[in-house]
Design a protein around this motif. Structure first.
Motif, PDB file in Angstrom:
ATOM      1  N   LEU A 123       0.561  -7.574   3.881  1.00 41.82           N
ATOM      2  CA  LEU A 123      -0.839  -7.980   3.827  1.00 41.82           C
ATOM      3  C   LEU A 123      -1.189  -8.158   2.358  1.00 41.82           C
ATOM      4  O   LEU A 123      -0.816  -7.333   1.520  1.00 41.82           O
ATOM      5  N   LEU A 138      -4.175  -8.883  -0.589  1.00 41.93           N
ATOM      6  CA  LEU A 138      -5.553  -8.930  -1.027  1.00 41.93           C
ATOM      7  C   LEU A 138      -5.574  -9.906  -2.198  1.00 41.93           C
ATOM      8  O   LEU A 138      -4.871  -9.706  -3.188  1.00 41.93           O
ATOM      9  N   LEU A 141      -3.452  -1.199   3.028  1.00 44.44           N
ATOM     10  CA  LEU A 141      -4.737  -1.635   2.464  1.00 44.44           C
ATOM     11  C   LEU A 141      -5.806  -0.566   2.682  1.00 44.44           C
ATOM     12  O   LEU A 141      -6.585  -0.273   1.779  1.00 44.44           O
ATOM     13  N   ALA A 142      -5.835   0.033   3.856  1.00 46.31           N
ATOM     14  CA  ALA A 142      -6.819   1.090   4.136  1.00 46.31           C
ATOM     15  C   ALA A 142      -6.601   2.286   3.208  1.00 46.31           C
ATOM     16  O   ALA A 142      -7.563   2.860   2.682  1.00 46.31           O
ATOM     17  N   GLU A 194       4.693  -5.577   8.402  1.00 48.15           N
ATOM     18  CA  GLU A 194       4.034  -6.824   8.043  1.00 48.15           C
ATOM     19  C   GLU A 194       3.382  -6.676   6.672  1.00 48.15           C
ATOM     20  O   GLU A 194       2.790  -5.652   6.361  1.00 48.15           O
ATOM     21  N   ARG A 220      -7.930   1.319  -0.289  1.00 45.41           N
ATOM     22  CA  ARG A 220      -9.395   1.357  -0.370  1.00 45.41           C
ATOM     23  C   ARG A 220      -9.908   2.797  -0.410  1.00 45.41           C
ATOM     24  O   ARG A 220     -10.850   3.101  -1.143  1.00 45.41           O
ATOM     25  N   GLY A 223       1.035  -3.958   5.311  1.00 42.43           N
ATOM     26  CA  GLY A 223       0.147  -4.012   6.462  1.00 42.43           C
ATOM     27  C   GLY A 223      -1.223  -3.411   6.215  1.00 42.43           C
ATOM     28  O   GLY A 223      -1.585  -3.013   5.108  1.00 42.43           O
ATOM     29  N   GLU A 224      -1.983  -3.354   7.296  1.00 40.90           N
ATOM     30  CA  GLU A 224      -3.368  -2.879   7.228  1.00 40.90           C
ATOM     31  C   GLU A 224      -3.467  -1.413   6.823  1.00 40.90           C
ATOM     32  O   GLU A 224      -4.427  -1.013   6.170  1.00 40.90           O
ATOM     33  N   THR A 225      -2.482  -0.620   7.185  1.00 41.72           N
ATOM     34  CA  THR A 225      -2.492   0.798   6.816  1.00 41.72           C
ATOM     35  C   THR A 225      -2.452   0.959   5.303  1.00 41.72           C
ATOM     36  O   THR A 225      -3.199   1.758   4.733  1.00 41.72           O
TER      37      THR A 225
END
Length: 111
Positions: A6, A8, A71-72, A4, A75, A67-69
């Motif tokens: 994601l 920002l 983005l993490a 997926e 960061r 996906g969220e991974t």
């Protein structure tokens, strides 16, 4: 299965000073983009859309991750760069403001 996506997304609005000194503003923006994105493989794409107003520009910026991974990981990588003393004078919102405030005052409105 395809991961997926994601995104920002955020918007920059130039100050009056930046609008009067666009060459300096775009140079600052290029330096910022290099600091934020160079060498980070979790970033799949970046894009921007520029909207002109009477006395400012709105720069809508988008960064794509898997996906969220992703983005993490991004960061965490930025946090590590922020702790690096060689990066202490990088003019980014939320960190190093004592060093960057003259630049931010010229080129960035609020956060």
């Amino acid at each position: 299965m395809t991961p997926e996506m994601l995104y920002l997304a955020y918007t920059f609005e130039t100050t009056d000073h930046a609008y009067r000194h666009l060459a300096d503003f775009w140079s600052w923006m290029a330096d910022r983009n290099t600091w934020c994105y160079s060498g980070l493989d979790m970033i799949l794409a970046t894009s921007r859309r520029i909207e002109t107003q009477t006395r400012s520009l709105l720069i809508h910026h988008e960064v794509a991750f898997a996906g969220e991974t992703g983005l993490a990981e991004y960061r965490a990588a930025l946090a590590a760069r922020g702790r690096d003393p060689r990066e202490a004078r990088t003019p980014l919102p939320g960190r190093g403001l004592q060093d960057a405030s003259p630049i931010l005052d010229m080129f960035w409105t609020g956060w």
